[in-house]
Design a protein around this motif. Structure first.
Motif, short mmCIF file in Angstrom:
data_model
loop_
_atom_site.label_atom_id
_atom_site.label_comp_id
_atom_site.label_asym_id
_atom_site.label_seq_id
_atom_site.Cartn_x
_atom_site.Cartn_y
_atom_site.Cartn_z
N ASP A 153 0.85 -1.19 0.00
CA ASP A 153 0.00 0.00 0.00
C ASP A 153 0.88 1.24 0.00
O ASP A 153 2.05 1.20 0.40
CB ASP A 153 -0.90 -0.01 1.25
CG ASP A 153 -2.10 0.93 1.14
OD1 ASP A 153 -2.26 1.62 0.12
OD2 ASP A 153 -2.89 0.96 2.12
N TRP A 239 -3.17 6.43 -9.06
CA TRP A 239 -2.77 5.01 -9.08
C TRP A 239 -3.03 4.50 -10.50
O TRP A 239 -4.16 4.49 -10.95
CB TRP A 239 -3.58 4.24 -8.03
CG TRP A 239 -3.32 2.77 -7.98
CD1 TRP A 239 -2.34 2.04 -8.61
CD2 TRP A 239 -4.07 1.82 -7.23
NE1 TRP A 239 -2.43 0.72 -8.29
CE2 TRP A 239 -3.49 0.54 -7.45
CE3 TRP A 239 -5.19 1.90 -6.40
CZ2 TRP A 239 -3.99 -0.62 -6.86
CZ3 TRP A 239 -5.68 0.75 -5.82
CH2 TRP A 239 -5.08 -0.50 -6.05
N ASN A 240 -1.96 4.13 -11.17
CA ASN A 240 -2.04 3.69 -12.57
C ASN A 240 -2.81 4.70 -13.42
O ASN A 240 -3.66 4.34 -14.24
CB ASN A 240 -2.67 2.30 -12.67
CG ASN A 240 -1.75 1.23 -12.13
OD1 ASN A 240 -0.52 1.40 -12.12
ND2 ASN A 240 -2.32 0.11 -11.68
N PHE A 244 -6.94 8.94 -7.31
CA PHE A 244 -7.33 8.07 -6.19
C PHE A 244 -7.78 8.89 -4.99
O PHE A 244 -8.65 8.48 -4.23
CB PHE A 244 -6.15 7.18 -5.79
CG PHE A 244 -6.50 6.11 -4.80
CD1 PHE A 244 -7.06 4.91 -5.22
CD2 PHE A 244 -6.28 6.30 -3.44
CE1 PHE A 244 -7.41 3.92 -4.31
CE2 PHE A 244 -6.63 5.32 -2.52
CZ PHE A 244 -7.19 4.12 -2.95
N LEU A 312 -1.52 -3.23 -4.11
CA LEU A 312 -0.73 -2.99 -5.32
C LEU A 312 -0.19 -4.29 -5.92
O LEU A 312 0.06 -5.27 -5.21
CB LEU A 312 0.44 -2.05 -5.00
CG LEU A 312 0.05 -0.63 -4.55
CD1 LEU A 312 1.30 0.17 -4.20
CD2 LEU A 312 -0.72 0.10 -5.64
N ASP A 316 2.67 -1.67 -10.93
CA ASP A 316 1.76 -0.55 -10.69
C ASP A 316 2.54 0.75 -10.54
O ASP A 316 3.68 0.76 -10.06
CB ASP A 316 0.93 -0.78 -9.43
CG ASP A 316 -0.26 -1.71 -9.68
OD1 ASP A 316 -0.40 -2.22 -10.82
OD2 ASP A 316 -1.04 -1.92 -8.74
N VAL A 318 2.43 4.69 -9.01
CA VAL A 318 1.81 5.57 -8.02
C VAL A 318 2.45 6.95 -8.12
O VAL A 318 3.69 7.06 -8.09
CB VAL A 318 1.99 5.02 -6.58
CG1 VAL A 318 1.36 5.95 -5.55
CG2 VAL A 318 1.40 3.62 -6.46
#
Lengths: 353, 353
Positions: A153, A239-240, A244, A312, A316, A318
């Motif tokens: 995370d 996120w990606n 978020f 995650l 990924d 961030v």
């Protein structure tokens, strides 16, 4: 010093109100090379002190030269001006002697307590743990983890960096030891964290190295966005590529002054101590989103009876960034991919053997 | 290198088996000046590397020169020999990038769990927290505390200092990263600690700076007393001149190899990481005594229904020392008085304001 106070001793107050942005560029030194960065993050020039740690150990002596250099960088008149290239940046303090991370957003603590049916902790004291400080990841660096099974995370948070703070310093004087403000991603391994919390010893395995945005700023560089020792700006987490969260730092239940006083209650804090806010979280988290997956999962459990968002996965991406009222990036951007090394796929509760 | 392997590359194994004692003398440098100390602690000479941190960052390169210097110091042939004066010593690492303290004596954990009617934690994993590392107190330094109301206690423990350990290193290879063994007093504020444990975040206020004995030794300097990554010697604790405990380090339920592997499960450990055993404790603690007041109080509660021993008072003197089979002091002595500053007499559960 030149200007109105030339000829007289410069009041300390002036030195403390030096709007400056700083970054640390990769060099042969593990602590890198300190540069002064322009307000728009386009240019930089070497600082008159080699490293950020050295600057913090002598802030009274370097604040005025730093501000003079910042003025020249912003005016485009510094002789050794160069483009500021984030890919060359390390974390502002690539290693620190002390990292004390708080949990200062009670709305987050209350929500998580509801999710897990836990008793809420006494709300008149901030929560705080001592974290790994010998390495902070560079803002664009790939971040290695051992296993997706650990519940990987992110945690977007603000932090302050202090000069030396004597034991017993209360909140009001503590505020005057805040030299710089930073943006941190406190990577967390949730499935390990739950076990470690139960021991009462806090987190070791659950908290590997944090990442940091490339630029740190003096509090007054934030202008009106710095109030009551809080950063009143939204922390934008992607996120990606998808938004978020954009929770606002102004809702801290304890200011950084109070967090520093808590940390210094029984110890001297060394210059270069980093104190974190904990994951930025707002009461209206269903509208503004969250700064960590754990909080979103908590909301899902309350609203739908189950967590729907996974942690995650390897590969990924961030990103975290904070824009000021003019849309200018305050700290630059954390923009990282994670990679799961697969060095071990052992369950989170086992010692790696 | 001279001797049997002259002319060939020295096997790594030899370098690792260099019996050496080291200390750090006060100097202009906050990290002090590294010296090689004679086996009997009577003499020392400057080490061929300026600081212990520098030595740990290049152990492969400095082990042979350190051993050569140790041989000359022990033979009395070093040209720059001087008396070793403990009052000039700082902690061997006056500041460290990382201090991870375990709780590796399950007999202690079981006893304390009985006292407090707590559930015992899963015994297949060691407990560990991240502690303050930016300062370790010198062995003869006066130690300041804010209030006797905090429940001031000592904790005698062994520790090891590692070179760089990659993430995911298991216990067997971890053992080869143990470069030095140390004696630590992990000062603890018990009345704050109970509150902090309940938060799950671990200790910040309850764990101010530790103290360290002046001398660190390579594991093979311990001879047969180093076995299974444990120190098989009693740790002698005196409180105001009276013997308080002499528990043996050999009863560790987890070896330092396992503690290092636990610490490195999800992070790289930097050179100069200090890993602690937690308070040294034996099954027959009623006979050999304890290494902390909390344990003695626990025994009193079980045996008499109430704790009879109070915590430390201002002016109290605490010494710790480890003697080898010949009666020689291995690490030198921690010998300190505590002083309560009275900076605040606030109850332990309040933030200093």
């Amino acid at each position: 010093m030149t200007g109105p106070s030339a000829g007289a001793a410069a009041p300390i107050h002036d030195l403390e109100e030096a709007p400056v942005k700083l970054a640390t560029l990769r060099s042969d030194n593990p602590d890198g090379r300190l540069v002064v960065v322009s307000r728009d993050l386009a240019r930089c020039a070497p600082a008159p002190v080699p490293t950020l740690q050295a600057a913090l150990e002598d802030w009274g002596g370097v604040a005025a030269p730093l501000q003079a250099r910042a003025d020249a960088v912003n005016a485009g008149t510094a002789p050794d001006l160069q483009p500021f290239v984030p890919a060359q940046a390390l974390a502002p303090l690539p290693r620190a002697w002390q990292w004390l991370d708080g949990s200062a957003f009670l709305s987050h603590a209350r929500l998580m307590a509801r999710v897990f049916g836990m008793e809420e902790s006494a709300s008149h004291l901030p929560l705080m743990y001592q974290g790994m400080s010998h390495r902070f990841m560079a803002p664009l660096e790939e971040v290695p983890f051992r296993s997706e099974q650990d519940g990987i995370d992110f945690e977007g948070e603000f932090a302050v960096i202090t000069d030396a703070v004597p034991m017993g310093t209360g909140p009001a004087p503590a505020a005057r030891h805040i030299r710089l403000v930073a943006l941190i991603n406190d990577w967390s391994l949730r499935l390990i964290g739950a076990r470690e919390m139960k021991t009462g010893f806090g987190w070791v395995q659950a908290k590997p190295a944090c990442s940091a945005a490339p630029v740190v700023v003096t509090p007054d560089e934030l202008g009106p966005a710095w109030a009551r020792c809080r950063v009143r700006l939204p922390l934008r987490v992607n996120w990606n590529g998808a938004g978020f969260g954009q929770a606002d730092g102004g809702e801290m239940s304890f200011g950084f002054d109070e967090l520093i006083a808590y940390a210094a209650a029984t110890r001297d804090l060394c210059a270069g101590t980093i104190v974190g806010s904990g994951t930025v979280s707002n009461e209206d988290c269903r509208e503004v989103g969250s700064s960590c997956i754990a909080e979103r999962r908590g909301i899902e459990m309350l609203d739908h009876g189950e967590a729907r968002t996974g942690y995650l996965r390897s590969g990924d991406r961030v990103t975290m960034e904070v824009l000021d009222a003019d849309g200018t990036s305050v700290f630059g951007r954390i923009d990282q991919r994670i990679v799961v090394t697969g060095g071990t796929a052992a369950p989170a509760t086992e010692v790696a053997r």
